[in-house]
Write a protein that holds these residues in place. Structure first.
Motif, short mmCIF file in Angstrom:
data_model
loop_
_atom_site.label_atom_id
_atom_site.label_comp_id
_atom_site.label_asym_id
_atom_site.label_seq_id
_atom_site.Cartn_x
_atom_site.Cartn_y
_atom_site.Cartn_z
N TYR A 1 12.20 -20.97 35.20
CA TYR A 1 11.05 -20.35 34.55
C TYR A 1 9.79 -20.61 35.36
O TYR A 1 9.72 -21.54 36.16
CB TYR A 1 10.88 -20.90 33.13
N GLN A 2 8.79 -19.77 35.13
CA GLN A 2 7.53 -19.91 35.85
C GLN A 2 6.74 -21.12 35.36
O GLN A 2 6.10 -21.83 36.13
CB GLN A 2 6.70 -18.64 35.68
N ASP B 1 6.53 -20.05 29.65
CA ASP B 1 7.74 -19.23 29.51
C ASP B 1 8.85 -19.97 28.78
O ASP B 1 9.77 -19.34 28.26
CB ASP B 1 8.24 -18.82 30.91
N CYS B 2 8.76 -21.30 28.77
CA CYS B 2 9.89 -22.07 28.23
C CYS B 2 9.38 -23.40 27.67
O CYS B 2 8.39 -23.96 28.16
CB CYS B 2 10.89 -22.30 29.37
N SER C 1 5.99 -21.20 23.69
CA SER C 1 6.51 -20.27 24.70
C SER C 1 6.59 -18.87 24.08
O SER C 1 6.67 -18.73 22.87
CB SER C 1 7.89 -20.70 25.20
N GLU D 1 7.31 -11.32 22.08
CA GLU D 1 8.11 -12.01 23.10
C GLU D 1 9.00 -13.05 22.42
O GLU D 1 8.66 -13.58 21.38
CB GLU D 1 7.19 -12.70 24.13
#
Length: 815
Positions: free
Chosen positions: A256-257, A330-331, A351, A357
């Protein structure tokens, strides 16, 4: 329609959600209310544009505003965190800038300079974003009543977070005063989903309110995945597995980013940060750490770096739980049990922060048994088993502080304030005689402290109570607030040799002569002197194992329900979750050696080893409740046959270890676990007086009996404890019905011992079938609890190797 919102949202290329439009409509109707919506869907704007529209569109408000030569405060936005205040400030000032509005927003927190505060007092902005403590500081200033006279809105952000604390009581009291100053006031709360949302609304808005409940019908998608080890440990111990999964955790971070790695304790956060940097040096500069013991400067740097996307990952604690609005990660990775469903959901929501999302959260167990919680969390999230936030009631220490606050400000008329205070949830049962007793403690020190000038704080002038002493007024302003923390106590030999520090909440449960394990030694408690625990070495064979800060962070009742449900699913072989399927070898071993309980059964094991006779009980109610239950059982067993017990516990069960053998059968266990006379046995079996004495230190500080010191010159903890202890003893001896003294005992039973939850556990167990077994050796369930006590007995470097030997013997790999 809301013209300001329509223009701004159009310019952003966004379409407002239905819940945002509903909130604007309700605010336009002049209603108060509570907003409940997922993180990341624009809760701030749902309220803010309603406030903006009211300011510019409400002709009645504009005409009233013109009567005054200077601006008056229009909106007050209260948040529980300074960091959150700054994020709200950024978002709201951006709206004013984008729409070229003259609606000025200012920030007032503990970081705001004195000169800035003075400017805000002389020339108020249209909106002020602040904390509960700062609102009370405003009430403690001269002309505070005038300052709030034209206030149209109060917004309480993250109300669920404040609700279950004395800071929530501060909010209730501030609302009661400002509503009296301005009856037209509109109050809005913003809350995450909790189990008692309607009660939360009633506490905020008042009994019989006609406020709106605006709820977003938006389902946040959450993807939960449990990180499973390559090999299953059938005999696990606490914390043993976590770091072994380091490579798997780093592999997730690399996918993840950006990632938040949540831990439950500060020490755990430090360990994970160091381990990642040590094993993966390439993370230097792109990995950061964030927790409450770090300086504001460091934390702000981390938050800004997250906001700007300069960090790959942050290892953090609950310091990043709340809605601090940085760039969405993202996570999320949760290390170890989150201890509660709501906390897990809150962290998951960090996240996939944008609408629609999916939130990705990975659960990393720290021992094999914790793997079951992956299944439990999925079930709880699916069934919406969310914890309630229980409000404080009858917090007389906060009431005394509040009365002093009003007196330091513009003064108050007792009859008026009594009626206002009675309108809050916290003080709904307050009698006039109790109110008068609180007043008496401020006027002349009450029944016992009237000989001391420092407790002659209030003066009655023209029917209004005020404070004339500038010294007392200044000291009070420095002491406003209800945030307290547990103190560490130094453990010393009589010679003065220092062994280390231990939490006072643990020591408070011990009596003189009790034995506990610490620093690899058996120690006998001689006496407690201020903040020092004086001990001597002893050869007594049994001792209690200390409970540490991380251990006192216990699972919630709702997560306990979900875990017991998971144990029922173990027996359903058709539809096994990945977690339960992975744990099958452990469960088969447990079944072979002892038994495997169902949801409506209680497993009890009685095992004899070279260490003594072990009674293991598995209620799955959390460590805090288990500690109390164990002490009640030790007291009840001691009445049957005199014995000394060692106590150990974890989230799933507890152990009583003794050299004395008992004849045990199902009837004996049922009687031992009976809910009858529980309150009496808690009072007799646990040193409640000493626990209350410790609890009283915080109460005395909040009530202003003990001055905590000037900025940069805080009073030493031992002096605070000594002074508070003196007051406690005086009240015990000469004023046993003192409200603050009674509050200390009530808080011990309600919050430290969790008597209500313990009562429910005993009552539930009374309905359960008892599965009593007599294993020949330790079992997969009992080994983690046994290891808790073993760790403290052998706390030098070789305890792990000794424990490993015992584990190998249990597995039959060693003779």
């Amino acid at each position: 329609m809301n013209q300001f919102a329509d223009v701004w949202f159009h310019n952003q290329g966004w379409e407002p959600h239905a819940f945002q439009r509903n909130a604007w409509k309700e605010i336009a109707k002049g209603r108060s209310g509570l907003l409940n919506a997922p993180t990341g869907f624009g809760k701030t704007f749902a309220i803010w544009f309603g406030i903006i529209a009211h300011y510019y569109d409400d002709k009645k408000y504009q005409s009233e505003k013109r009567k005054f030569k200077k601006n008056k405060l229009h909106a007050l936005w209260i948040t529980p965190l300074r960091a959150l205040s700054k994020e709200i400030y950024k978002a709201t000032t951006q709206v004013s800038s984008d729409l070229d509005l003259d609606y000025q927003v200012k920030l007032r927190t503990g970081d705001t300079s004195l000169s800035q505060r003075q400017k805000q007092r002389k020339k108020p902005p249209q909106a002020l974003i602040t904390t509960p403590e700062s609102v009370h500081l405003l009430l403690a200033s001269k002309e505070g009543t005038d300052y709030f006279s034209q206030l149209a809105f109060i917004v309480v952000d993250e109300w669920h977070e404040l609700l279950g604390s004395k800071r929530g009581v501060l909010v209730e009291l501030a609302l009661s005063r400002i509503k009296a100053i301005n009856p037209k006031l509109k109050v809005w709360g913003i809350s995450a989903t909790i189990g008692n949302l309607a009660e939360a609304q009633e506490i905020l808005l008042g009994t019989g309110h006609k406020g709106a409940m605006v709820r977003a019908s938006l389902k946040k998608k959450i993807q939960i995945e449990t990180v499973l080890p390559d090999n299953l440990e059938k005999f696990p111990w606490a914390g043993h597995l976590g770091i072994r999964l380091l490579d798997k955790v780093v592999a997730i971070v690399n996918r993840y980013q950006s990632t938040l790695i949540f831990t439950n304790t500060r020490s755990q956060a430090e360990i994970w940060y160091q381990q990642i940097i040590m094993h993966y040096p390439s993370f230097a500069g792109i990995l950061a750490i964030h927790h409450g013991s770090l300086s504001d400067e460091v934390r702000l740097w981390v938050e800004d770096a997250l906001h700007e996307g300069r960090l790959k990952a942050v290892v953090c604690t609950s310091s990043l739980d709340l809605g601090v609005d940085f760039r969405p990660v993202d996570c999320v990775i949760q290390i170890g049990s989150p201890k509660g469903v709501a906390r897990f959901l809150q962290r998951a929501g960090r996240s996939g922060h944008r609408p629609h999302e999916t939130s990705h959260i990975y659960y990393v167990p720290t021992n094999s048994l914790e793997i079951i919680e992956g299944d439990s969390l999925k079930y709880a999230v699916k069934e919406q088993i969310i914890e309630q936030r229980l409000p404080y009631i009858r917090s007389f220490d906060v009431l005394i502080q509040y009365l002093m606050t009003l007196a330091v400000g513009d003064g108050f008329i007792a009859d008026e304030i009594f009626e206002e205070v009675r309108g809050t949830h916290c003080f709904a049962s307050l009698t006039r005689s109790e109110f008068d007793e609180c007043l008496a403690m401020l006027i002349h020190g009450g029944k016992t402290l009237n000989a001391y000038d420092d407790f002659h704080r209030l003066v009655l002038k023209d029917g209004r109570f005020t404070v004339e002493s500038r010294k007392l007024a200044m000291r009070h302003r420095l002491s406003i607030g209800a945030i307290v923390s547990d103190a560490m106590m130094k453990v010393k030999f009589m010679s003065g040799k220092y062994l280390g520090s231990i939490e006072e909440s643990f020591i408070s449960k011990l009596n003189t002569g009790d034995v506990f394990w610490f620093s690899g030694r058996q120690l006998e408690l001689l006496h407690v002197r201020n903040m020092e625990v004086v001990v001597r070495p002893t050869t007594k064979s049994k001792g209690v194992v200390p409970s540490w800060m991380g251990g006192r962070f216990s699972i919630s009742p709702n997560l306990g329900v979900a875990i017991r449900h998971s144990f029922e699913s173990i027996h359903n072989k058709d539809r096994l979750s990945p977690e339960v399927a992975f744990l099958q070898p452990l469960f088969k071993e447990q079944q072979r050696r002892s038994g495997l309980p169902r949801e409506d059964e209680l497993l009890v094991e009685y095992i004899t080893t070279k260490y003594g006779h072990h009674l293991f009980v598995y209620p799955f109610d959390g460590k805090l409740v288990h500690e109390g239950m164990a002490q009640v059982l030790a007291y009840r067993l001691g009445k049957i046959k005199a014995a000394t017990f060692s106590i150990a516990s974890n989230e799933y069960g507890f152990e009583l270890l003794s050299a004395t053998k008992y004849e045990i059968d199902n009837t004996f266990i049922k009687e031992l676990l009976s809910p009858r006379e529980l309150h009496r046995d808690i009072g007799s079996g646990i040193n409640v007086q000493e626990m209350a004495r410790r609890r009283f230190r915080d109460i005395a500080g909040i009530a202003g009996l003990v001055f905590q010191g000037f900025p940069g010159k805080a009073m030493k903890a031992k002096h605070l404890q000594a002074n508070a202890g003196l007051f406690f003893s005086v009240f015990e001896d000469y004023d046993p019905n003192n409200l603050l003294l009674r509050e200390a005992y009530d808080e011990v039973f309600d919050f430290q011992l969790e008597e209500g939850r313990m009562q429910l556990a005993f009552e539930r167990i009374a309905r359960h079938a008892i599965v009593l077994t007599f294993p020949k050796q330790l079992t997969p369930f009992s080994f983690p609890i046994f290891s808790e006590s073993f760790r403290e007995k052998y706390s030098n470097e070789d305890w792990q190797s000794r424990l490993e030997q015992i584990k190998l013997q249990l597995e039959g790999k060693l003779e």
